[in-house]
Write a protein that holds these residues in place. Sequence first.
Motif, PDB file in Angstrom:
ATOM      1  N   VAL A  60      -3.321  -7.506  -0.723  1.00  0.00           N
ATOM      2  CA  VAL A  60      -2.559  -8.626  -1.265  1.00  0.00           C
ATOM      3  C   VAL A  60      -3.456  -9.440  -2.192  1.00  0.00           C
ATOM      4  CG1 VAL A  60      -1.227 -10.694  -0.710  1.00  0.00           C
ATOM      5  CG2 VAL A  60      -1.152  -8.726   0.838  1.00  0.00           C
ATOM      6  N   ASN A  61      -2.939  -9.704  -3.366  1.00  0.00           N
ATOM      7  CA  ASN A  61      -3.603 -10.586  -4.323  1.00  0.00           C
ATOM      8  C   ASN A  61      -2.606 -11.662  -4.716  1.00  0.00           C
ATOM      9  OD1 ASN A  61      -5.120 -11.842  -6.282  1.00  0.00           O
ATOM     10  ND2 ASN A  61      -5.098 -10.126  -7.719  1.00  0.00           N
ATOM     11  N   GLY A  62      -2.670 -12.810  -4.033  1.00  0.00           N
ATOM     12  CA  GLY A  62      -1.687 -13.862  -4.268  1.00  0.00           C
ATOM     13  C   GLY A  62      -0.335 -13.447  -3.745  1.00  0.00           C
ATOM     14  N   SER A  63       0.582 -13.155  -4.658  1.00  0.00           N
ATOM     15  CA  SER A  63       1.921 -12.693  -4.256  1.00  0.00           C
ATOM     16  C   SER A  63       2.187 -11.273  -4.741  1.00  0.00           C
ATOM     17  CB  SER A  63       2.985 -13.643  -4.806  1.00  0.00           C
ATOM     18  OG  SER A  63       2.898 -13.732  -6.221  1.00  0.00           O
ATOM     19  N   THR A  64       1.138 -10.563  -5.114  1.00  0.00           N
ATOM     20  CA  THR A  64       1.273  -9.175  -5.535  1.00  0.00           C
ATOM     21  C   THR A  64       0.713  -8.259  -4.456  1.00  0.00           C
ATOM     22  OG1 THR A  64       1.099  -9.750  -7.872  1.00  0.00           O
ATOM     23  CG2 THR A  64       0.675  -7.458  -7.274  1.00  0.00           C
ATOM     24  N   ILE A  65       1.511  -7.323  -4.034  1.00  0.00           N
ATOM     25  CA  ILE A  65       1.105  -6.385  -2.988  1.00  0.00           C
ATOM     26  C   ILE A  65       0.900  -5.026  -3.634  1.00  0.00           C
ATOM     27  CG2 ILE A  65       1.839  -5.174  -0.890  1.00  0.00           C
ATOM     28  CD1 ILE A  65       3.058  -8.680  -1.742  1.00  0.00           C
ATOM     29  N   SER A  66      -0.205  -4.412  -3.360  1.00  0.00           N
ATOM     30  CA  SER A  66      -0.502  -3.088  -3.896  1.00  0.00           C
ATOM     31  C   SER A  66      -0.805  -2.135  -2.753  1.00  0.00           C
ATOM     32  CB  SER A  66      -1.700  -3.144  -4.845  1.00  0.00           C
ATOM     33  OG  SER A  66      -1.447  -4.024  -5.933  1.00  0.00           O
ATOM     34  N   ALA A  67      -0.361  -0.900  -2.914  1.00  0.00           N
ATOM     35  CA  ALA A  67      -0.638   0.123  -1.897  1.00  0.00           C
ATOM     36  C   ALA A  67      -0.495   1.487  -2.529  1.00  0.00           C
ATOM     37  CB  ALA A  67       0.315  -0.012  -0.712  1.00  0.00           C
ATOM     38  N   SER A  68      -1.138   2.436  -1.910  1.00  0.00           N
ATOM     39  CA  SER A  68      -0.924   3.832  -2.261  1.00  0.00           C
ATOM     40  C   SER A  68      -0.222   4.465  -1.075  1.00  0.00           C
ATOM     41  CB  SER A  68      -2.259   4.526  -2.545  1.00  0.00           C
ATOM     42  OG  SER A  68      -2.045   5.851  -2.963  1.00  0.00           O
ATOM     43  N   LEU A  69       1.060   4.775  -1.253  1.00  0.00           N
ATOM     44  CA  LEU A  69       1.869   5.280  -0.151  1.00  0.00           C
ATOM     45  C   LEU A  69       1.634   6.776   0.005  1.00  0.00           C
ATOM     46  CD1 LEU A  69       5.247   3.426  -0.933  1.00  0.00           C
ATOM     47  CD2 LEU A  69       3.231   2.581   0.313  1.00  0.00           C
ATOM     48  N   SER A  70       1.256   7.181   1.196  1.00  0.00           N
ATOM     49  CA  SER A  70       0.985   8.593   1.464  1.00  0.00           C
ATOM     50  C   SER A  70       2.200   9.450   1.133  1.00  0.00           C
ATOM     51  CB  SER A  70       0.616   8.794   2.929  1.00  0.00           C
ATOM     52  OG  SER A  70      -0.477   7.990   3.300  1.00  0.00           O
ATOM     53  N   LYS A  71       1.952  10.702   0.779  1.00  0.00           N
ATOM     54  CA  LYS A  71       3.065  11.595   0.465  1.00  0.00           C
ATOM     55  C   LYS A  71       3.987  11.708   1.676  1.00  0.00           C
ATOM     56  CE  LYS A  71       0.799  15.963   1.747  1.00  0.00           C
ATOM     57  NZ  LYS A  71       0.403  17.304   1.262  1.00  0.00           N
ATOM     58  N   ALA A  72       5.285  11.733   1.397  1.00  0.00           N
ATOM     59  CA  ALA A  72       6.300  11.894   2.442  1.00  0.00           C
ATOM     60  C   ALA A  72       6.026  10.979   3.629  1.00  0.00           C
ATOM     61  CB  ALA A  72       6.364  13.347   2.889  1.00  0.00           C
ATOM     62  N   SER A  73       6.054   9.674   3.392  1.00  0.00           N
ATOM     63  CA  SER A  73       5.697   8.720   4.448  1.00  0.00           C
ATOM     64  C   SER A  73       6.700   7.579   4.551  1.00  0.00           C
ATOM     65  CB  SER A  73       4.302   8.136   4.183  1.00  0.00           C
ATOM     66  OG  SER A  73       4.279   7.399   2.972  1.00  0.00           O
ATOM     67  N   TRP A  74       6.777   7.033   5.752  1.00  0.00           N
ATOM     68  CA  TRP A  74       7.529   5.810   6.060  1.00  0.00           C
ATOM     69  C   TRP A  74       6.512   4.686   6.203  1.00  0.00           C
ATOM     70  CZ3 TRP A  74      11.900   3.000   6.740  1.00  0.00           C
ATOM     71  CH2 TRP A  74      11.900   1.958   7.672  1.00  0.00           C
ATOM     72  N   ASN A  75       6.754   3.575   5.496  1.00  0.00           N
ATOM     73  CA  ASN A  75       5.798   2.473   5.456  1.00  0.00           C
ATOM     74  C   ASN A  75       6.478   1.148   5.800  1.00  0.00           C
ATOM     75  OD1 ASN A  75       3.221   3.661   3.809  1.00  0.00           O
ATOM     76  ND2 ASN A  75       5.133   4.595   3.121  1.00  0.00           N
ATOM     77  N   VAL A  76       5.776   0.342   6.576  1.00  0.00           N
ATOM     78  CA  VAL A  76       6.222  -1.014   6.914  1.00  0.00           C
ATOM     79  C   VAL A  76       5.072  -1.957   6.575  1.00  0.00           C
ATOM     80  CG1 VAL A  76       7.119  -2.531   8.709  1.00  0.00           C
ATOM     81  CG2 VAL A  76       7.615  -0.069   8.795  1.00  0.00           C
ATOM     82  N   ILE A  77       5.270  -2.747   5.534  1.00  0.00           N
ATOM     83  CA  ILE A  77       4.237  -3.691   5.090  1.00  0.00           C
ATOM     84  C   ILE A  77       4.693  -5.093   5.478  1.00  0.00           C
ATOM     85  CG2 ILE A  77       2.925  -4.581   3.138  1.00  0.00           C
ATOM     86  CD1 ILE A  77       3.482  -1.908   1.708  1.00  0.00           C
ATOM     87  N   ARG A  78       4.013  -5.672   6.446  1.00  0.00           N
ATOM     88  CA  ARG A  78       4.389  -6.986   6.975  1.00  0.00           C
ATOM     89  C   ARG A  78       3.477  -8.054   6.362  1.00  0.00           C
ATOM     90  NH1 ARG A  78       3.707  -7.280  12.852  1.00  0.00           N
ATOM     91  NH2 ARG A  78       4.997  -9.158  12.612  1.00  0.00           N
ATOM     92  N   LEU A  79       4.111  -9.121   5.890  1.00  0.00           N
ATOM     93  CA  LEU A  79       3.390 -10.165   5.154  1.00  0.00           C
ATOM     94  C   LEU A  79       3.692 -11.531   5.747  1.00  0.00           C
ATOM     95  CD1 LEU A  79       4.473  -8.765   1.707  1.00  0.00           C
ATOM     96  CD2 LEU A  79       2.151  -8.608   2.627  1.00  0.00           C
ATOM     97  N   ARG A  80       2.690 -12.359   5.784  1.00  0.00           N
ATOM     98  CA  ARG A  80       2.851 -13.757   6.174  1.00  0.00           C
ATOM     99  C   ARG A  80       2.950 -14.590   4.901  1.00  0.00           C
ATOM    100  NH1 ARG A  80       3.913 -15.106  10.924  1.00  0.00           N
ATOM    101  NH2 ARG A  80       2.076 -14.103  11.829  1.00  0.00           N
ATOM    102  N   VAL A  81       3.977 -15.445   4.830  1.00  0.00           N
ATOM    103  CA  VAL A  81       4.130 -16.339   3.692  1.00  0.00           C
ATOM    104  C   VAL A  81       3.297 -17.587   3.956  1.00  0.00           C
ATOM    105  CG1 VAL A  81       5.754 -17.661   2.293  1.00  0.00           C
ATOM    106  CG2 VAL A  81       6.453 -15.470   3.261  1.00  0.00           C
ATOM    107  N   LEU A  82       2.333 -17.861   3.092  1.00  0.00           N
ATOM    108  CA  LEU A  82       1.403 -18.956   3.304  1.00  0.00           C
ATOM    109  C   LEU A  82       1.984 -20.282   2.817  1.00  0.00           C
ATOM    110  CD1 LEU A  82      -1.871 -17.141   2.227  1.00  0.00           C
ATOM    111  CD2 LEU A  82      -0.949 -17.434   4.523  1.00  0.00           C
TER     112      LEU A  82
END
Length: 502
Positions: free
Chosen positions: A480-502
């Motif tokens: 997380v950089n401020g309000s921008t989220i970056s990730a590299s999602l693995s091939k054929a994957s289910w992802n849950v990215i949980r964030l706290r709002v500051l």
Amino acid sequence: MTIKAKMTVDKDFIIGKVDDRLYGSFIEHLGRAVYGGIYEPGHPDANEQGFRKDVLKLVQQLRVPIVRYPGGNFVSGYDWKDGIGPVSERPSKLELAWRTVEPNHFGMNEFASWSKAAGTDVMWAINLGTQGVDDARQVVEYANHPSGSYWSDMRIRHGYKEPHRIKTWCLGNEMDGPWQIGHKTAEEYGRIALEAAKVMKWTDPAIELVACGSSALGMPTFADWEATVLDHTYEHVDYLSLHQYYGNHENDTPTFLARSLQMDEFILSVTAICDYMKAKKRSKKRMYLSFDEWNVWFHSNAADKKIEPWQIAPAQLEDIYTMEDALVVGCLLISLLKHADRVKMACLAQLVNVIAPIMTETGGAAWMQTIYYPYMHASLYGRGHSLVPLIQSTKYDTKEITDIPHLESIAVHNEEQGEVTIFAVNRHLDGELPFEADLRSFGACSLIEHLVLEHADLKAVNTAAQPDHVKPHNRGNATVNGSTISASLSKASWNVIRLRVL
């Protein structure tokens, strides 16, 4: 081609509030869903009521808000009176929908008690196949009326002083299907559903009712059925049902992973029919949807054809789910969230043993199938408001479906918890998917965790011997950089990215 994806969401661009009942499920008197599933007296881990505590624990972990019962095709030949009173006096009967013997050791009162123990509500389906309007009145009176009437006093004599207060009721099941006991035309069903709805709400004005839509998108009566049924029932029911199952019969994984796009179109089509009927009737009422049967179902089809009839609780519809099935279930959950403004209830069919996230051995262990995990993640973290996902993604085509985004994703804002959760599936089978999410309207965020469900073998499954063979981990690479989220999602994957709002 460079594979990549970006999603932009704004906290004020809301699809709708996610009704908790979107994460409902289903228990039918079919196979080992009840006997050997949720109910097994004599099991080492059964309580004094015969409920398997190991299964209860797994259901509680899912936070299932509502469970549809007792069917399903079963209900169209079921007399609920056979399942009440002293167990020793209950009749065993031939069950024609699935060609088994139903011993009736478990019925309404047991299910109400089980639901209370599981922390879930009951969605009761009435029989509009072999039964009719008077029976519909009687079952509501037995379940919900406090006391002082024939049926409510009978419930009290059966040991249940307090009413069950069942709020949600289905007016039959798949009545457009020729396989259904008491199959009806749209006119026939619309009329009996209307009359049943009237007496049920006269008996208990607090209840909500679900009318049967088509039993699948591919039914020849689809659309005309919905319009005719709603023409009769629009002002008397609260929801219209949808049912759909998805499979990978051709072993075509790229197409299989795109089935959620067809779910989207199905929901949009039924919504349009509902709104047409609203306009036709000059009504102020908005009709909501109950997607009360959905799942992946195809693995057990061949085995089910070989089952000898007239057994008690044989192993039926026991799909063993793979990693790729979990990805499809994740995509379907995202589709439901995309339509949270109109789909207010949904039931993953079913809950235990029968095309289910939970499997058991009769007399033995219970374990979580691969599809358990996306279902659990969505139920735990997908509460709040679903947000409009503006997605830019590379795409692919198959022979059957075109313009399939590599990314399937949505975000849910839980303002009370101060959290935003991003659910994302990478459909790309050969490589990682660079992913960026722009949450600028939320200001600064921090990462709580990035959960990932992945496996090198898309056909991998969980078993009693290897219950954790396919299991999520929290080693996702989101930053997380401020309000921008970056990730590299693995091939054929289910992802849950949980964030706290500051």
